[in-house]
Structures are given as C-alpha cells and as structure tokens.
Design an enzyme around this catalytic site. Structure first.
Site, PDB file in Angstrom:
ATOM      1  N   MET A 124      24.650   8.075   0.920  1.00 36.03           N
ATOM      2  CA  MET A 124      24.574   9.413   1.482  1.00 36.03           C
ATOM      3  C   MET A 124      24.915   9.414   2.971  1.00 36.03           C
ATOM      4  O   MET A 124      25.588  10.313   3.466  1.00 36.03           O
ATOM      5  CB  MET A 124      23.172  10.003   1.252  1.00 36.03           C
ATOM      6  CG  MET A 124      23.044  11.440   1.684  1.00 36.03           C
ATOM      7  SD  MET A 124      24.278  12.507   0.904  1.00 36.03           S
ATOM      8  CE  MET A 124      23.376  13.076  -0.530  1.00 36.03           C
ATOM      9  N   GLU A 139       0.812  -1.222   0.000  1.00 35.53           N
ATOM     10  CA  GLU A 139       0.000   0.000   0.000  1.00 35.53           C
ATOM     11  C   GLU A 139       0.846   1.273   0.000  1.00 35.53           C
ATOM     12  O   GLU A 139       0.401   2.322  -0.469  1.00 35.53           O
ATOM     13  CB  GLU A 139      -0.968   0.010   1.175  1.00 35.53           C
ATOM     14  CG  GLU A 139      -2.098  -1.008   1.062  1.00 35.53           C
ATOM     15  CD  GLU A 139      -1.741  -2.389   1.602  1.00 35.53           C
ATOM     16  OE1 GLU A 139      -0.538  -2.632   1.887  1.00 35.53           O
ATOM     17  OE2 GLU A 139      -2.656  -3.223   1.747  1.00 35.53           O
ATOM     18  N   PHE A 178     -11.216  -6.746  14.518  1.00 38.02           N
ATOM     19  CA  PHE A 178     -10.214  -7.290  13.608  1.00 38.02           C
ATOM     20  C   PHE A 178      -9.877  -6.252  12.537  1.00 38.02           C
ATOM     21  O   PHE A 178     -10.759  -5.697  11.899  1.00 38.02           O
ATOM     22  CB  PHE A 178     -10.745  -8.574  12.961  1.00 38.02           C
ATOM     23  CG  PHE A 178      -9.782  -9.159  11.964  1.00 38.02           C
ATOM     24  CD1 PHE A 178      -8.529  -9.611  12.363  1.00 38.02           C
ATOM     25  CD2 PHE A 178     -10.118  -9.230  10.622  1.00 38.02           C
ATOM     26  CE1 PHE A 178      -7.635 -10.128  11.444  1.00 38.02           C
ATOM     27  CE2 PHE A 178      -9.227  -9.752   9.693  1.00 38.02           C
ATOM     28  CZ  PHE A 178      -7.981 -10.207  10.111  1.00 38.02           C
ATOM     29  N   GLN A 179      -8.602  -5.998  12.370  1.00 35.46           N
ATOM     30  CA  GLN A 179      -8.091  -5.028  11.389  1.00 35.46           C
ATOM     31  C   GLN A 179      -8.647  -3.627  11.579  1.00 35.46           C
ATOM     32  O   GLN A 179      -8.900  -2.902  10.629  1.00 35.46           O
ATOM     33  CB  GLN A 179      -8.334  -5.523   9.957  1.00 35.46           C
ATOM     34  CG  GLN A 179      -7.516  -6.775   9.670  1.00 35.46           C
ATOM     35  CD  GLN A 179      -7.491  -7.163   8.208  1.00 35.46           C
ATOM     36  OE1 GLN A 179      -8.433  -6.902   7.469  1.00 35.46           O
ATOM     37  NE2 GLN A 179      -6.401  -7.792   7.803  1.00 35.46           N
ATOM     38  N   LYS A 213     -17.130  -0.310   6.554  1.00 38.08           N
ATOM     39  CA  LYS A 213     -17.668  -1.319   5.628  1.00 38.08           C
ATOM     40  C   LYS A 213     -19.185  -1.211   5.473  1.00 38.08           C
ATOM     41  O   LYS A 213     -19.721  -1.331   4.372  1.00 38.08           O
ATOM     42  CB  LYS A 213     -17.275  -2.704   6.149  1.00 38.08           C
ATOM     43  CG  LYS A 213     -17.659  -3.838   5.233  1.00 38.08           C
ATOM     44  CD  LYS A 213     -17.088  -5.153   5.764  1.00 38.08           C
ATOM     45  CE  LYS A 213     -17.752  -6.325   5.062  1.00 38.08           C
ATOM     46  NZ  LYS A 213     -16.819  -7.088   4.242  1.00 38.08           N
TER      47      LYS A 213
HETATM   48  C1  LIG Z   1      12.824   5.311   4.478  1.00 37.50           C
HETATM   49  C2  LIG Z   1      14.145   5.919   4.749  1.00 37.50           C
HETATM   50  N1  LIG Z   1      14.978   5.363   5.647  1.00 37.50           N
HETATM   51  C3  LIG Z   1      16.193   5.917   5.900  1.00 37.50           C
HETATM   52  C4  LIG Z   1      16.588   7.047   5.250  1.00 37.50           C
HETATM   53  C5  LIG Z   1      17.932   7.676   5.545  1.00 37.50           C
HETATM   54  N2  LIG Z   1      18.769   7.680   4.347  1.00 37.50           N
HETATM   55  C6  LIG Z   1      18.906   8.756   3.563  1.00 37.50           C
HETATM   56  S1  LIG Z   1      19.856   8.481   2.237  1.00 37.50           S
HETATM   57  C7  LIG Z   1      20.159   6.901   2.688  1.00 37.50           C
HETATM   58  C8  LIG Z   1      21.024   6.014   1.862  1.00 37.50           C
HETATM   59  C9  LIG Z   1      20.330   5.524   0.669  1.00 37.50           C
HETATM   60  O1  LIG Z   1      21.113   4.527   0.089  1.00 37.50           O
HETATM   61  P1  LIG Z   1      20.995   4.210  -1.447  1.00 37.50           P
HETATM   62  O2  LIG Z   1      19.584   4.039  -1.820  1.00 37.50           O
HETATM   63  O3  LIG Z   1      21.910   3.084  -1.782  1.00 37.50           O
HETATM   64  O4  LIG Z   1      21.444   5.565  -2.109  1.00 37.50           O
HETATM   65  P2  LIG Z   1      22.917   6.184  -2.286  1.00 37.50           P
HETATM   66  O5  LIG Z   1      23.001   7.299  -1.283  1.00 37.50           O
HETATM   67  O6  LIG Z   1      23.914   5.131  -2.049  1.00 37.50           O
HETATM   68  O7  LIG Z   1      22.896   6.702  -3.679  1.00 37.50           O
HETATM   69  C10 LIG Z   1      19.516   6.614   3.884  1.00 37.50           C
HETATM   70  C11 LIG Z   1      19.598   5.324   4.601  1.00 37.50           C
HETATM   71  C12 LIG Z   1      15.663   7.618   4.343  1.00 37.50           C
HETATM   72  N3  LIG Z   1      15.927   8.739   3.695  1.00 37.50           N
HETATM   73  N4  LIG Z   1      14.477   7.027   4.092  1.00 37.50           N
END
Ligand SMILES: Cc1ncc(C[n+]2csc(CCOP(=O)(O)OP(=O)(O)O)c2C)c(N)n1
Ligand SMILES: [Mg+2]
Lengths: 567, 159
Positions: free
Chosen positions: A481, A55, A117-118, A167
């Site tokens: 990042m 979802e 439920f749910q 529902k």
């Molecule tokens: C749902 C979620 N969890 C954690 C983060 C924190 N976060 C920001 S960038 C990143 C790294 C993302 O890794 P990747 O998709 O491999 O991208 P890259 O930076 O390596 O290009 C994380 C963990 C986020 N932005 N969103």
C-alpha cells in the site's frame, strides 16, 4: 452462592468472582511477576486462558473474540513491558469501539512512583486510548472498579477499559460482596433517540428522490443489522457502508452499493456524491470515508444517528442529528416508515436507481488477469470456495482493501479488521480470538507479507491450542500500500518499501507445527485454497502475487470522494 | 471561522488523574487552555475546574461534548451572559519609587485592591475583578514597572 453474602477473599479471588459474574469464560494473556498471584488463582478456576506469544497479540485476540462473539474480550498481562506491549492493541480497539477489558499487573502500592522494577505508569500512558482506566489503590475498591470497568466497556459507545492492579492488592484479604450493577451519575449514555428527530427523518425520506443510507460499525456494535436491513428494504433506499460497517447489510442484496471511501466502489462513492439525502447510521465520518469534507455529499441533507454525541458534527455538518442507540432508532424508524407515504416518491426514485445501475456497469470492481496470480482472483476464489461464510480477519494494506472489495459479507461479525488505527499485525491474533469464540467456523486471516511478520509469533499460539485458523498471504514482496502511494504520488521512488527478504513462509509454518502451502501460478490458486481450507490444522497459504498491482478505485487523500483514480 | 473566548466550568470527581484527563483532552485534540483553576468544592469528593479557552463555535461544541464524555466529569456548563459572575485574582509586584508611591496607592484604591506587602522600593498588590478590570489595572501599573505577577485565571459561577 448468594450474591450479597459476605466472604473474606484475596484481591485475586475477587477478580475471579467478578470474571465469573460477567460470564467470562476465556481470557488472553501472558504472565509475569506482578500478576503471578492472579495467575495462581486463575489456575483454580475453569476460566480458559489462551497463552499468547506477545501481549499485543493478547489484546488483538480479545478484540477479535469480542467482535466474533458479540461479548466483551478480556486480557491479562504483567506490569512494565507486559503493559506497554498492550498499547497498540488497546489503541486499535479504542478506534474501533470494541469492548475489551485489559487487566494489567502493577508493582506493589508502596513502590509506585519509585521507578521500581517493571514499573510503568500504564494508566498515564493509556489515558488517551482507553474509554476509561483505573489504578486500584485499595483492595476494598477492587470489586466495584472491576464491575464498573466491564459496564463501561460494553455500554454506550463501547471501548477498551484498563484496570491496573498492584501486586499487593491481589494478595490483600478483604470482605467481598458482589457489587450492584454500576450506576454512575456522570455516565448516562443516551439510548433512546428523540422521536421528533426521527419524525424529521421520515419526512425527509418521503421527499427524497435520491437517498442513500451509509452504515458503519455502530450498526454492528448495536446488533442492529436486521433492523437496518428491514429499514432499507421498507424505505427502498440503497445502502453503502464504511470498512467497519461491512456485514451490517447483506452484500448480496440488490440495494447494496458496496463500500464507501478511499477504496470504495465507484457506484457507492458516486451515489454519495450525488444523493439528496444521506442517512448516516453508526458512523464517525473518518477522513478515509469522506475525502475532502467540503465536497462530501454536497447536495445532500445529512441525517446522523449515533450513540456518541462527539461523533456528530465533528467532521461533517448535519441537518438532523440524532443521539441514540442505532437499534432503538432503527426499530422506531421501521415502525414509523410503515405509516409513511412513500408510494409516489418511490416511483420517482426509479431514475436514481437507473443512474446507480449505470455506475455499476460502467465502472465495476475489476482487474486484468495476467500470467501471474492476481490478488483479487485469490480473494474471489476464497469467497466462492467458502460460499461467503468464513469469518475474515485482515492485516493492513492492499490485502485489507482487496479483502473488503472482493469478499462479500452477508452477516455482521464476519469481517474483523483494524479500521481506525489501521494496525499491521492485527489479523492473525484477531483470527485466533475469533476462532476461540466460534470454534466451529472457518476463520481466515487475509494477510500481506509485511503485516503477517508483525505478529507471526502467534502462529505458535494457534498451533498450541489446535486453532485451525487459515492465513492467506497475498505476497507481493512489498509494503504494497505504501508502494502504491509512492508509485502514484512520489514518482515511483520506492523508498524502503521493498520486502525482498522475507522468510520462506511454508518452512516457517512447518517450523511452528502448522501446514504451509504455496501457489506461484494462477492455476495453483484454487487447489491450494481447497487444500488449505479443508485442512483441520493451522495453515499458511503463501500466494506469490503480481508484485505491483494497485488497489482501485482510489480517491487520493484529500480529494473529493467522486474524483477517483480508476483501473 | 473566528475564535472566541469561552469559559467552561465543570464539577469533577476529586480523584488523582482527573485533572490530567481534562488537560490531556485539550492538548490531545489540539485545543489551547488560556487559564485553568481547580479546587475542592464544599463536597470533598467533588472538585470544580474552570477553564478559559479560545475556540471557534464548532470547536467549543466539540470540546464540550468531549469533556462531557469523560467519565469523571459530572457536570459541565459554558459560562456566559448576565446570569454569570466571573472573577480572577492577581498578585502584582510593582516597583514603587518615591515619587510614584502616592500614585500607586491611588490606583489601588480606585480598583479596590489591597497592599499586602510593602518594601523600600516596591508594593505587592492584591486585586480581584473581571477580566476587563484586571487588564485595566495592569495597564495603569505597567509604567511604574511590574516586576512579577501571579494571576489565578478566571473562576466563575452562575448566580
Ligand atoms: C504497525 C504499522 N506500521 C506501519 C503501517 C503503515 N502501512 C500501512 S500499509 C503498509 C504496508 C503493508 O504491507 P503488507 O502487509 O505487505 O501489505 P500489502 O499492502 O502489500 O498488501 C504499511 C507499512 C501500518 N499501517 N501499521
Ligand atoms: Mg505486501
């Protein structure tokens, strides 16, 4: 059928009537017990339903659909877990002001509050991440509530609106008349800006030797890119934009400065740091844009045009606040600027333009070629091969920033990213939504190896509906990042950011019935891109890139915008 | 930037969840509520909420804008100045030993309060007034021993 004719309809039938009256021809969803009656009715209409695999994907897809089509996205999910799974998607749409209507099933009214439920209190859960939300407790209210939900989602500052439908309400038969257009006495967005305030802007422009326009997502949402472009060209003012504003102004225009902010271009950030007039349009001065607020545009008078009064003076003091629709404001400014006295001042601005060109030549966006594939090189070639015409969605992280820096956007609705929430897992479902909205166009999700795994299940959706979305994974086997922050600010302690254990993305694509391609050497980049982009199938391209490449420029969090770490 | 006290009064839809939106806005955005008063108005579809909060000047501007943005807030005003009236009510359960009963009655009289319950060693006093008056009577009664107190928080109207 006459609009005001009374008919006896079930709640589910009423929902279909409202969807049709709102021009909804596509919804994204996932069924369950609480919405089984609605799904039953849906099957009797010609509304297209895209069955997602989670979802969260439904909401991101509706978000991508809304941005690519300029209309409202709709999703339909069941109660309980179906509803809670939407929360991240809703929060992302909320932060980026995207019009989405989320329809959730709920347990029957007599069970509400019984831990049935749910059952979850999704209205309570999403109160702070929706523009507004409703629990329908009376079948008589359903039509009016739904109409109001669509009206709120798209009007004023747009945003997600959730309607929770028990529902039994879907089954109850009531008299139906099509409600009038909504008219809420407590909700009257200000569209028309105050003319006196606009006149002040013109005066400031007539006096400014070093002006900059800063455009944001509001320009795209109000569909005023054309007006903005005309305004900047007439007034001879260079333009920067936030991540959300990319595409609001042509990236190929000589007045374009590039993106502002933490990973903005040197010249955009320097221009804002040194300007004497900053005209901010449809922005909200996010901390990723401003850096340290005290030293943001320290010598500038700031003009701020936005439809949401809460955005004005929230983070940044403003000399001329203007509450109103960006398009109407720009339209009027364009008329006024024709009569403004700009001849002299534009001559005086030559020095300003010279400085800006120097900033561009001294510190352009750049990277060093290596033996390994450079991520910037992949995006540059993606840009070249697609002639800048693709609709780009992104995941979050370095991939998102390289996409923003190295793909250049000439038109709005072509860069679709989770800006405010920065939500990993956004790009693939958003690409699906965009592809559904714009079937003839090339849609590319620029992804990271981490993010793509957060909603990878939506590959099945893409394949099921023959949606030829292309996924470009910039695979650094890191949560790049975060790793970059650890490298720069935590003495290279790479705590839990190494993603050495990812699936074989080529095999994974094939398992889903998509095409998988891989490039491991620079010379393979262009052939893989060509082959992947030319395919009429859903394609994953796995680019194994330089592992520890960083995104530059970078303004460390909380530092002034002009204090950038450079390559 | 110094924080000051502000009284906000608003008309809202009298529907479930509306109070929670208002209160949630304060907590979600890091603003504090000092007192809160809610009841139906003469129109049963509309309630009035009065909130007392402490905020800086820019803080209160942001609170007002955010409240106005809520779909269920029909009208909002910041209450201050001579054109406004503000009152609160308190029920004070005060210990009343033999030697102190007369003194307490005198204080209650001066503040135009009422004794609404009498026991062998206590009174329950009802008193209304503005903030200053409330703190004055509470301070005077404190030495006698206030066992419990219930205050309504400020309500306010423009004249
Ligand atoms: C749902 C979620 N969890 C954690 C983060 C924190 N976060 C920001 S960038 C990143 C790294 C993302 O890794 P990747 O998709 O491999 O991208 P890259 O930076 O390596 O290009 C994380 C963990 C986020 N932005 N969103
Ligand atoms: Mg990565």
């Amino acid at each position: 059928m006459e609009n005001n004719e009374k008919r006896l309809l079930t709640g589910a039938q009423i929902l279909m009537e409202i969807l049709k009256s709102e021009g909804v021809d596509t919804i994204f969803g996932f069924p369950g017990g609480a919405v089984i009656d609605i799904y039953d009715e849906l099957s009797k209409t010609d509304i297209r339903h895209i069955l997602v695999r989670h979802e969260q994907g439904a909401v991101h897809a509706a978000d991508g659909y809304a941005r690519a089509s300029g209309s409202t996205g709709v999703c339909l999910v069941t109660s309980g877990p179906g509803a809670t799974n939407t929360v991240t998607g809703i929060a992302s749409a909320y932060m980026d002001s995207i019009p989405v209507v989320i329809l959730t099933g709920q347990v029957p009214t007599h069970l509400i509050g019984n831990d049935a439920f749910q059952e979850v209190d999704i209205v309570g859960i999403t109160r702070s991440c929706t523009k507004h939300n409703y629990l329908v407790t009376n079948a008589e209210d359903l039509a009016g509530t739904l109409k109001e939900a669509f009206y709120l989602a798209r009007s004023g500052r747009p945003g997600p609106v959730l309607v929770d439908i028990p529902k039994d309400i879907a089954k109850t038969v009531v008299q139906f008349t099509m409600p009038e257009e909504s008219n809420l006495k407590s909700y009257r967005p200000t569209y028309n800006p105050n003319t006196k305030q606009l006149e002040k802007i013109i005066t400031l422009i007539e006096e400014s030797e070093k002006p900059v326009i800063f455009a944001g997502g509001g320009v795209i949402l109000s569909k005023s890119s054309k007006e903005l472009t005309e305004f900047a060209r007439k007034a001879k003012i260079p333009v920067t934009a936030s991540l959300m504003g990319l595409g609001a102004f042509p990236g190929s225009d000589p007045l374009w400065l590039g993106m502002i902010g933490m990973h903005g271009t040197f010249r955009a950030n320097m221009s804002v740091g040194n300007c004497d007039l900053l005209i901010a349009i449809g922005v909200r001065f996010d901390d990723r844009v401003t850096g340290k607020t005290d030293s943001f545009a320290p010598n500038a008078k700031i003009v701020h045009i936005d439809i949401d009064p809460t955005s004005i003076r929230k983070n940044i003091p403003v000399s001329v606040p203007v509450v109103g629709d960006c398009r109407i404001a720009l339209d009027q400014l364009n008329q006024m600027i024709g009569e403004a006295n700009l001849g002299n001042i534009i001559k005086k601005r030559q020095r300003w333009f010279n400085r800006i060109s120097r900033w561009k030549t001294t510190n352009p966006l750049s990277y060093k070629q290596k033996e390994t594939i450079m991520p910037q090189y992949v995006i540059e070639n993606l840009f070249k091969i697609t002639k800048g015409k693709a609709i780009i969605t992104t995941e979050v992280g370095q991939n998102q920033m390289w996409a923003a820096q190295y793909y250049h956007f000439d038109k709005p609705g072509h860069f679709i990213t989770s800006g405010g929430l920065g939500c990993m897992g956004f790009g693939l479902p958003a690409a699906i939504g965009a592809q559904v909205a714009r079937p003839g166009e090339l849609v590319v999700d620029i992804a990271g190896d981490g993010s793509i795994q957060m909603n990878i299940q939506e590959l099945a959706t893409a394949v099921q509906y023959s949606l030829p979305v292309k996924v470009v994974i910039l695979n650094n086997r890191y949560l790049g990042m975060v790793r970059q922050w650890q490298e720069l600010f935590y003495d290279k302690r790479y705590s839990c950011t190494c993603m050495d254990h990812s699936p074989d993305f080529v095999k994974l694509a094939e398992a889903y019935g998509a095409v998988g391609l891989r490039a491991t050497k620079p010379e393979e980049v262009i052939p893989v891109l060509r082959k992947g982009l030319n395919s009429d199938k859903t394609v994953i391209m796995d680019f194994q890139i330089e592992r520890e490449e960083n995104v530059y420029p970078m303004v460390p969090a909380g530092a002034p915008l002009t204090e950038m770490l450079l390559v | 930037m110094t924080e000051e006290k502000h009284v906000l009064t608003m008309l809202v839809d009298n529907k479930p969840g509306v109070l929670s939106r208002v209160v949630g806005l304060f907590s979600g955005r890091g603003f504090n509520i000092e007192s809160l008063c809610v009841a139906e108005t003469i129109d049963p579809l509309i309630s009035r909420i009065t909130v007392v909060t402490r905020a800086t000047e820019s803080g209160i501007e942001q609170i007002e804008k955010q409240l106005n943005k809520l779909i269920n807030v029909i009208k909002l005003r910041k209450v201050s100045g001579p054109k406004s009236v503000q009152r609160e009510m308190a029920l004070i359960y005060v210990m009343a030993k033999n030697g102190q009963r007369a003194e307490i009655l005198r204080i209650v009289d001066i503040f135009r309060g009422k004794i609404i319950d009498v026991g062998t060693d206590h009174f329950v006093i009802e008193v209304t007034g503005d903030e200053e008056k409330m703190s004055a009577i509470i301070n005077l009664l404190k030495p006698m021993g206030i066992k419990k107190i219930s205050r309504t928080g400020t309500i306010a109207l423009f004249r």
